[in-house]
Design a protein around this motif. Structure first.
Motif, PDB file in Angstrom:
ATOM      1  N   ILE A  35       1.161  -1.126  -0.128  1.00 47.19           N
ATOM      2  CA  ILE A  35      -0.185   0.304  -0.391  1.00 47.19           C
ATOM      3  C   ILE A  35       1.166   1.050   0.174  1.00 47.19           C
ATOM      4  O   ILE A  35       1.848   1.364   0.653  1.00 47.19           O
ATOM      5  CB  ILE A  35      -0.759  -0.546   1.330  1.00 47.19           C
ATOM      6  CG1 ILE A  35      -1.870   1.206   0.887  1.00 47.19           C
ATOM      7  CG2 ILE A  35      -0.259   0.224   2.491  1.00 47.19           C
ATOM      8  CD1 ILE A  35      -2.952   0.917   1.827  1.00 47.19           C
ATOM      9  N   ALA A  36       0.415   2.280  -0.947  1.00 44.65           N
ATOM     10  CA  ALA A  36       1.071   3.716  -0.522  1.00 44.65           C
ATOM     11  C   ALA A  36       0.672   4.579  -0.236  1.00 44.65           C
ATOM     12  O   ALA A  36      -0.700   4.427   0.386  1.00 44.65           O
ATOM     13  CB  ALA A  36       1.198   4.112  -1.876  1.00 44.65           C
ATOM     14  N   LEU A  44       5.901   1.628  -1.742  1.00 47.47           N
ATOM     15  CA  LEU A  44       4.672   1.131  -1.262  1.00 47.47           C
ATOM     16  C   LEU A  44       4.798   1.026  -0.154  1.00 47.47           C
ATOM     17  O   LEU A  44       6.961  -0.247  -0.345  1.00 47.47           O
ATOM     18  CB  LEU A  44       4.373   0.319  -2.215  1.00 47.47           C
ATOM     19  CG  LEU A  44       3.669   0.886  -3.433  1.00 47.47           C
ATOM     20  CD1 LEU A  44       4.464   0.681  -5.318  1.00 47.47           C
ATOM     21  CD2 LEU A  44       1.860   0.435  -4.180  1.00 47.47           C
ATOM     22  N   THR A  45       4.314  -0.026   0.466  1.00 48.29           N
ATOM     23  CA  THR A  45       4.615  -0.617   1.951  1.00 48.29           C
ATOM     24  C   THR A  45       3.887  -1.810   1.793  1.00 48.29           C
ATOM     25  O   THR A  45       2.945  -2.342   1.880  1.00 48.29           O
ATOM     26  CB  THR A  45       5.100   0.589   3.115  1.00 48.29           C
ATOM     27  OG1 THR A  45       5.673   1.581   3.639  1.00 48.29           O
ATOM     28  CG2 THR A  45       5.453  -0.508   4.260  1.00 48.29           C
ATOM     29  N   LYS A  46       4.506  -2.914   2.114  1.00 46.60           N
ATOM     30  CA  LYS A  46       4.676  -4.162   2.225  1.00 46.60           C
ATOM     31  C   LYS A  46       3.138  -4.041   3.742  1.00 46.60           C
ATOM     32  O   LYS A  46       4.490  -4.258   4.640  1.00 46.60           O
ATOM     33  CB  LYS A  46       5.317  -5.333   1.987  1.00 46.60           C
ATOM     34  CG  LYS A  46       4.873  -6.773   2.286  1.00 46.60           C
ATOM     35  CD  LYS A  46       5.574  -7.650   2.057  1.00 46.60           C
ATOM     36  CE  LYS A  46       5.341  -9.559   2.222  1.00 46.60           C
ATOM     37  NZ  LYS A  46       6.032 -10.095   2.255  1.00 46.60           N
ATOM     38  N   TYR A  47       2.228  -4.571   3.516  1.00 51.11           N
ATOM     39  CA  TYR A  47       1.875  -5.154   4.422  1.00 51.11           C
ATOM     40  C   TYR A  47       0.952  -6.127   4.579  1.00 51.11           C
ATOM     41  O   TYR A  47       0.702  -7.321   4.047  1.00 51.11           O
ATOM     42  CB  TYR A  47       0.571  -4.295   4.690  1.00 51.11           C
ATOM     43  CG  TYR A  47      -0.325  -4.119   4.043  1.00 51.11           C
ATOM     44  CD1 TYR A  47      -1.716  -4.573   4.141  1.00 51.11           C
ATOM     45  CD2 TYR A  47      -0.565  -3.591   2.804  1.00 51.11           C
ATOM     46  CE1 TYR A  47      -2.822  -4.802   3.372  1.00 51.11           C
ATOM     47  CE2 TYR A  47      -1.501  -3.586   1.665  1.00 51.11           C
ATOM     48  CZ  TYR A  47      -2.977  -5.173   2.056  1.00 51.11           C
ATOM     49  OH  TYR A  47      -3.641  -4.721   1.574  1.00 51.11           O
ATOM     50  N   SER A  48       0.625  -6.643   5.997  1.00 47.50           N
ATOM     51  CA  SER A  48      -0.343  -8.158   6.408  1.00 47.50           C
ATOM     52  C   SER A  48      -1.883  -7.678   6.371  1.00 47.50           C
ATOM     53  O   SER A  48      -1.946  -7.103   7.130  1.00 47.50           O
ATOM     54  CB  SER A  48       0.522  -8.663   7.171  1.00 47.50           C
ATOM     55  OG  SER A  48       1.600  -9.702   6.555  1.00 47.50           O
ATOM     56  N   ALA A  49      -2.541  -8.143   6.063  1.00 45.52           N
ATOM     57  CA  ALA A  49      -4.072  -7.886   6.787  1.00 45.52           C
ATOM     58  C   ALA A  49      -3.721  -8.098   8.224  1.00 45.52           C
ATOM     59  O   ALA A  49      -3.833  -9.217   8.858  1.00 45.52           O
ATOM     60  CB  ALA A  49      -5.427  -8.618   5.972  1.00 45.52           C
TER      61      ALA A  49
END
Length: 561
Positions: free
Chosen positions: A395-396, A463-468
């Protein structure tokens, strides 16, 4: 009397399309045109009106479907439609005419004419307003965030008040392009400041009367009765039609009222100029240039591009259930007009279908040698474990969300369900296989700290990696709860915890569920603020959030409770 009334009513409902223009097209072409719009040609459906312009004539015009479902009134070429954003080119042309008369300069700072507009430590020019490079946030989204529904009554004064309280810009003027209706409200106010007349009165005397557009005006009072006006409709989930309310008493970015014959006269003015001159038309259609020199197709309230090798000036419009599109082809002296009163009607697509019946492709036909089959095997990853850490969701800051997935030993970029193949170009960089100017550079600091720099011509997004975060405890979720205040809009939203879910609350709207995309990105179902970026202090305590959504960036809400 009863029998007569029945016969008249029967005739009305039998003829649901009406053509009032002199015909100069072959029957075979008319049949093709009618075929394009046949699905809306019903007494049970809203519809559209169309016009085709050639040289100095409206060579074909027709109405399909209903202008008013409740009273059984059909659409005709003389039905009056609300133009939505097609209005912008008329506001822009009024400004260009004033510039040609030496009454203003397009490079003037807007505060020269609007001293009430806040000093945001940046020069915003009239030209910035014309081509959406001002950085000023969009008025409709600001109003929605503040609690005004778009089917409420909205006045010019109300919009001015909200713009007068701006405390920051989306970006520095000229650095970027972001569509902003606010700029055209400000242009209308500049017209008033310079001429002493409202945009309605000035355009009537400077544009509409000279062109003979006698059924055209900026409709700046929603209570005013307009004879022969089309009503606005949407299609509900179950397929039936409902009223789509429009109560604007504001003009500049929208609110032009007109019909097909009048709009045809405007299109002719692009190549048989009666109002203004070649220089004013050239200025209106001048493509914007950003501070970095990059040119874009948006000009001044109108888009300047090509279709089938022909120069084209066009624009769409959408408010409530009104959908509009006009396109002028000055080189071949033709124009195409489609107005609809149904919200799911794609006027741009339908206008293009009309264009295809008349506009011939003048692009040279090139005998291409047999193209070399692209070697997709080059994208195969020898060891997929090497990219394991970079796959997942990203997500950015602006809320853009992408995923990177492995399929058949290849890495794909998934943007809203559209997957595009990537090929490794460097140790940490992958380019889109069919469009290598788009590339992603991944930075892996740890399994919990991965970013991707997205590059495309003259642009960069991080953008940054994320986990729900679906397994957060109530205690962890409580850190987000509280009241949040926006000093710029003088409004509050709350974040509450209910049944193990976070909710965004507001006095004017129903509660909506919040989804956590990582710890610092909150997603909601509100279109006006569907992405919130959490702000934390040095101790990681939440101090507020920014709205980074659509046409609004970095709008601050402070946590007050």
């Amino acid at each position: 009397m009863i029998r007569t009334t029945f016969v008249v009513g029967l005739l009305l409902f039998t003829v649901v399309s009406k053509d009032i223009s002199a015909q100069s097209l072959p029957a075979s072409t008319i049949k093709k045109i009618d075929g394009l719009f046949q699905q809306w040609n019903s007494t049970a459906s809203p519809g559209c009106t169309i016009g085709i312009v050639r040289n100095d004539s409206l060579i074909y015009s027709k109405g399909y479907g209903m202008s008013n479902l409740e009273y059984g009134v059909i659409n005709t070429p003389e039905t009056i439609f609300h133009m939505a954003s097609v209005s912008k080119q008329f506001t822009a042309y009024a400004i260009v005419l004033l510039a040609s008369q030496g009454k203003l300069s397009l490079d003037d700072d807007i505060r020269k004419y609007l001293p009430w507009f806040p000093d945001l430590k940046a020069k915003i020019t009239i030209r910035n307003l014309l081509n959406h490079t001002s950085g000023i946030r969009d008025q409709w989204q600001l109003l929605a965030i503040s609690g005004t529904r778009l089917d409420d009554v909205i006045t010019q004064e109300q919009v001015i008040k909200i713009l007068s309280k701006q405390q920051a810009l989306n970006f520095q003027p000229g650095d970027d392009y972001a569509y902003s209706n606010s700029g055209f409200t400000l242009l209308a106010e500049i017209i008033k400041s310079v001429t002493g007349k409202s945009i309605r009165k000035f355009t009537d005397s400077a544009i509409f009367k000279p062109l003979g557009m006698n059924h055209t005006h900026f409709h700046d009072d929603y209570t005013e009765i307009e004879k022969n006006r089309a009503y606005s409709y949407e299609k509900a989930a179950d397929g039936h039609f409902v009223n789509a309310i429009l109560s604007y008493s504001t003009a500049g970015p929208t609110s032009l009222f007109t019909d097909i014959p009048d709009m045809s006269k405007w299109i002719m003015n692009f190549y048989s100029i009666k109002v203004g001159g070649e220089k004013t038309i050239s200025e209106l259609t001048r493509k914007l240039k950003l501070n970095n020199g990059k040119e874009q197709s948006y000009a001044e309230g109108i888009i300047n591009d090509t279709y089938k090798g022909h120069k084209r000036y066009w624009h769409n419009g959408a408010d409530a259930g009104y959908r509009t599109c006009i396109a002028a082809f000055p080189d071949v002296k033709m124009g195409f007009i489609v107005f609809s009163n149904l919200g799911d009607f794609n006027t741009y697509w339908m206008a293009q279908q009309l264009e295809d019946l008349f506009i011939k492709d003048k692009l040279p036909k090139v005998n291409k040698p047999n193209e070399t089959v692209k070697d997709y095997d080059k994208a195969i990853l020898a060891d997929t474990s090497e990219v394991k850490d970079i796959t997942g969701n990203y997500i950015a800051e602006d809320g853009a969300k992408f995923s990177f997935v492995i399929k058949s030993k290849k890495l794909y970029w998934d943007a809203n369900g559209t997957k595009r193949l990537l090929m490794k170009t460097q140790k940490d960089t992958f380019a889109v296989f069919d469009e290598p100017s788009i590339k992603f550079q991944f930075v892996v600091k740890s399994t919990d700290n991965v970013t991707a720099n997205e590059y495309w011509p003259d642009n960069l997004r991080v953008l940054t990696k994320y986990s729900a975060d679906t397994n957060r405890t109530d205690q962890q979720l409580m850190a987000y709860t509280g009241q949040y205040y926006c000093p710029e809009l003088d409004c509050k939203y709350g974040i509450a915890l209910k049944n193990h879910h976070l909710l965004l609350t507001n006095d004017k709207y129903d509660d909506t569920k919040i989804t956590l995309n990582g710890p610092d990105h909150l997603a909601t179902d509100f279109w006006w603020m569907d992405h919130l970026k959490v702000l934390r202090n040095k101790k990681s305590k939440i101090e507020g959030f920014e709205v980074n959504s659509g046409r609004v960036r970095h709008l601050l809400f402070k946590k007050i409770e």
